[in-house]
Design an enzyme around this catalytic site. Structure first.
Site, PDB file in Angstrom:
ATOM      1  N   SER A 107       0.705  -1.191   0.043  1.00 20.29           N
ATOM      2  CA  SER A 107      -0.116   0.054   0.018  1.00 20.29           C
ATOM      3  C   SER A 107       0.722   1.304  -0.039  1.00 20.29           C
ATOM      4  O   SER A 107       0.474   2.349  -0.294  1.00 20.29           O
ATOM      5  CB  SER A 107      -0.727  -0.139   1.258  1.00 20.29           C
ATOM      6  N   GLU A 121      -7.261  -3.137  -6.011  1.00 14.23           N
ATOM      7  CA  GLU A 121      -6.824  -2.216  -6.773  1.00 14.23           C
ATOM      8  C   GLU A 121      -5.552  -2.642  -7.737  1.00 14.23           C
ATOM      9  O   GLU A 121      -4.568  -3.209  -7.138  1.00 14.23           O
ATOM     10  CB  GLU A 121      -6.382  -0.932  -6.193  1.00 14.23           C
ATOM     11  N   ASN A 181      -7.262   4.077  -0.123  1.00 12.20           N
ATOM     12  CA  ASN A 181      -6.336   4.762   0.914  1.00 12.20           C
ATOM     13  C   ASN A 181      -6.318   6.273   1.119  1.00 12.20           C
ATOM     14  O   ASN A 181      -6.196   6.629   2.227  1.00 12.20           O
ATOM     15  CB  ASN A 181      -4.863   3.971   1.097  1.00 12.20           C
ATOM     16  N   HIS A 234      -3.288  -4.568  -5.182  1.00 14.59           N
ATOM     17  CA  HIS A 234      -3.363  -4.065  -3.503  1.00 14.59           C
ATOM     18  C   HIS A 234      -4.706  -4.729  -3.104  1.00 14.59           C
ATOM     19  O   HIS A 234      -6.001  -4.208  -3.709  1.00 14.59           O
ATOM     20  CB  HIS A 234      -3.176  -2.497  -3.603  1.00 14.59           C
TER      21      HIS A 234
HETATM   22  N1  3HC Z   1     -10.121 -12.166   8.766  1.00 17.82           N
HETATM   23  C1  3HC Z   1     -11.145 -13.110   8.088  1.00 17.82           C
HETATM   24  N2  3HC Z   1     -12.753 -12.917   8.199  1.00 17.82           N
HETATM   25  C2  3HC Z   1     -13.036 -12.078   9.065  1.00 17.82           C
HETATM   26  C3  3HC Z   1     -11.997 -11.150   9.941  1.00 17.82           C
HETATM   27  C4  3HC Z   1     -10.827 -11.282   9.404  1.00 17.82           C
HETATM   28  N3  3HC Z   1      -9.787 -10.602  10.037  1.00 17.82           N
HETATM   29  N4  3HC Z   1     -12.760 -10.170  10.269  1.00 17.82           N
HETATM   30  C5  3HC Z   1     -14.113 -10.459  10.161  1.00 17.82           C
HETATM   31  N5  3HC Z   1     -14.252 -11.331   9.190  1.00 17.82           N
HETATM   32  C6  3HC Z   1     -15.357 -12.131   8.808  1.00 17.82           C
HETATM   33  C7  3HC Z   1     -16.159 -12.812   9.812  1.00 17.82           C
HETATM   34  O1  3HC Z   1     -15.724 -13.908  10.313  1.00 17.82           O
HETATM   35  C8  3HC Z   1     -17.612 -12.844   9.200  1.00 17.82           C
HETATM   36  O2  3HC Z   1     -17.630 -13.941   8.517  1.00 17.82           O
HETATM   37  P1  3HC Z   1     -18.909 -14.960   8.803  1.00 17.82           P
HETATM   38  O3  3HC Z   1     -19.922 -14.613   7.416  1.00 17.82           O
HETATM   39  O4  3HC Z   1     -18.341 -16.011   8.698  1.00 17.82           O
HETATM   40  O5  3HC Z   1     -19.629 -14.471  10.018  1.00 17.82           O
HETATM   41  C9  3HC Z   1     -17.825 -11.594   8.357  1.00 17.82           C
HETATM   42  O6  3HC Z   1     -16.173 -11.108   8.235  1.00 17.82           O
HETATM   43  C10 3HC Z   1     -18.328 -10.555   9.048  1.00 17.82           C
HETATM   44  O7  3HC Z   1     -17.654 -10.090  10.173  1.00 17.82           O
HETATM   45  P2  3HC Z   1     -18.547  -9.682  11.716  1.00 17.82           P
HETATM   46  O8  3HC Z   1     -20.015 -10.109  11.524  1.00 17.82           O
HETATM   47  O9  3HC Z   1     -17.520 -10.221  12.920  1.00 17.82           O
HETATM   48  O10 3HC Z   1     -18.423  -8.106  11.584  1.00 17.82           O
HETATM   49  P3  3HC Z   1     -18.761  -7.332  10.628  1.00 17.82           P
HETATM   50  O11 3HC Z   1     -20.051  -7.270   9.683  1.00 17.82           O
HETATM   51  O12 3HC Z   1     -18.332  -5.918  11.227  1.00 17.82           O
HETATM   52  O13 3HC Z   1     -17.787  -7.219   9.238  1.00 17.82           O
HETATM   53  C11 3HC Z   1     -15.667  -6.569   8.473  1.00 17.82           C
HETATM   54  C12 3HC Z   1     -16.155  -7.189   9.690  1.00 17.82           C
HETATM   55  C13 3HC Z   1     -15.547  -7.092   7.223  1.00 17.82           C
HETATM   56  C14 3HC Z   1     -14.109  -6.399   8.945  1.00 17.82           C
HETATM   57  C15 3HC Z   1     -16.288  -5.324   8.395  1.00 17.82           C
HETATM   58  O14 3HC Z   1     -16.428  -4.403   9.611  1.00 17.82           O
HETATM   59  C16 3HC Z   1     -15.642  -4.157   7.293  1.00 17.82           C
HETATM   60  O15 3HC Z   1     -16.044  -4.262   6.197  1.00 17.82           O
HETATM   61  N6  3HC Z   1     -14.658  -3.380   7.886  1.00 17.82           N
HETATM   62  C17 3HC Z   1     -14.033  -2.519   7.390  1.00 17.82           C
HETATM   63  C18 3HC Z   1     -12.779  -3.083   6.701  1.00 17.82           C
HETATM   64  C19 3HC Z   1     -12.184  -2.251   5.869  1.00 17.82           C
HETATM   65  O16 3HC Z   1     -12.347  -1.114   5.585  1.00 17.82           O
HETATM   66  N7  3HC Z   1     -11.019  -2.673   5.339  1.00 17.82           N
HETATM   67  C20 3HC Z   1     -10.062  -2.005   4.305  1.00 17.82           C
HETATM   68  C21 3HC Z   1      -9.075  -1.523   5.394  1.00 17.82           C
HETATM   69  S1  3HC Z   1      -7.679  -0.471   4.407  1.00 17.82           S
HETATM   70  C22 3HC Z   1      -6.796  -1.653   3.821  1.00 17.82           C
HETATM   71  O17 3HC Z   1      -6.858  -2.968   4.029  1.00 17.82           O
HETATM   72  C23 3HC Z   1      -5.726  -1.123   2.912  1.00 17.82           C
HETATM   73  C24 3HC Z   1      -4.209  -1.347   3.553  1.00 17.82           C
HETATM   74  O18 3HC Z   1      -3.729  -1.149   2.505  1.00 17.82           O
HETATM   75  C25 3HC Z   1      -4.012  -1.251   4.845  1.00 17.82           C
END
Ligand code: 3HC
Length: 296
Positions: A121, A154, A193, A142
């Site tokens: 990233s 991406e 990002n 990405h």
């Molecule tokens: N690994 C694998 N699966 C995961 C996980 C993880 N770390 N965290 C959550 N999950 C899964 C859960 O197991 C669940 O699956 P299920 O269908 O078996 O129940 C599903 O995701 C939904 O999780 P939850 O019900 O616990 O909670 P949410 O509905 O809040 O979903 C989330 C969790 C998908 C992480 C959601 O909160 C989300 O979309 N958050 C935003 C994430 C985001 O913005 N990511 C981008 C980050 S920036 C990035 O990555 C860029 C890099 O350059 C840093």
């Protein structure tokens, strides 16, 4: 250019391991390389737990689970891990020299037709591509955290990336069930990002100037804006150090004080409170990873 049939992922951290399982679940024979025994062990445990949960939830049959696991091969020897790959995805630590020296090795160890990519990233393709010796066959891929869940990838083309490489990587991304977005022209931060950082900077401004607490800001983002999680919850998920080092790198390049990591983030990184992976960041977490309190 022939289609991508065999994938190797280099680096079995949170991102690399999930990217590898995404590929294996999509039917592609996939190798996952890491030298570190602890990283392989952690990846094995968390990927198996995810597969088990998927079976429990009816998302996968036990036969599909077993087939995906059989397609995923762990390998601790880089040469054999990448020897027959059509595409290598690099997902190691966000340090330029580490990535460049790995990409230089990948350029030597892979077949000449292989496409090479980075999940970085922090670095635009033009900082990395020449190290491979075949910049026309390089672009960034990405993924987003958690890679098993987030749909977007991406595809970031550099000035030397060939059209055929872009086309093959876009096709590959769709084949593994993700939604590719193409960056026609490289820019640091890419698309998502850059937008996320603007939100994050504003959240930290509100916190550091005493306008609102961590949990109020996160709650507002969730309940007013419909974000799945607030910016502080998200930093805890992705790792506070990741954003910190990205900003440090950007600041080293631009010298612009607004690119410096914030005082709050710097203090957390110096204390080793890096988010969920250390059990404490903006929030504290119990042994099962459940959020128990606001920690700052
Ligand atoms: N690994 C694998 N699966 C995961 C996980 C993880 N770390 N965290 C959550 N999950 C899964 C859960 O197991 C669940 O699956 P299920 O269908 O078996 O129940 C599903 O995701 C939904 O999780 P939850 O019900 O616990 O909670 P949410 O509905 O809040 O979903 C989330 C969790 C998908 C992480 C959601 O909160 C989300 O979309 N958050 C935003 C994430 C985001 O913005 N990511 C981008 C980050 S920036 C990035 O990555 C860029 C890099 O350059 C840093």
């Amino acid at each position: 250019m022939s289609a991508i049939e065999r994938v190797s992922v280099v680096g079995a951290g949170a991102m690399g391991s999930q990217i590898a399982l995404v590929c294996a679940l999509a039917g592609l024979p996939t190798k996952l390389y890491d030298v570190n025994d602890a990283a392989i062990e952690k990846a094995t445990t968390s990927l198996q737990a995810w597969l088990e949960r998927s079976v429990r939830k009816g998302r996968l049959t036990t036969a599909e689970r077993d087939a995906a696991w059989a397609r995923l091969q762990f390998d601790q020897d880089l040469a054999s891990a990448v020897a027959d790959a059509d595409l290598v995805i690099e997902a190691v630590v966000e340090k330029l020299e580490v990535k460049r020296s790995l990409l230089e090795e990948l350029g030597r160890l892979t077949v000449p037709e292989a496409l090479l990519s980075s999940n970085t990233s922090s670095f635009v393709p033009s900082r990395l591509a020449d190290a491979t010796g075949r910049p026309a066959q390089f672009a960034n891929l990405h993924f987003f955290n958690p890679a098993l869940v987030m749909a977007c990838v991406e595809v970031v083309r550099g000035p030397e990336t060939a059209d055929a490489t872009v086309a093959a990587m876009m096709d590959f991304t769709k084949r593994i069930g993700k939604s590719p977005v193409l960056l026609e022209k490289e820019i640091p931060g890419f698309i998502a990002n850059r937008i996320l950082n603007a939100v994050r900077d504003e959240a930290i401004y509100l916190l550091e100037n005493g306008y609102a607490s961590v949990s109020s800001i996160d709650t507002a983002c969730r309940t007013a804006l419909g974000y799945p999680m607030g910016p502080f919850e998200l930093m805890d998920l992705t790792g506070i150090d990741i954003g910190y080092y990205t900003k440090l790198g950007r600041f080293a390049e631009t010298g612009d004080p607004t690119d410096k990591p914030s005082a709050t983030v710097t203090a957390l990184v110096e204390r080793g409170d890096l988010g969920r992976k250390t059990g404490r960041g903006f929030y504290a977490y119990d042994g099962e990873g459940k959020k128990i309190e606001e920690a700052t």
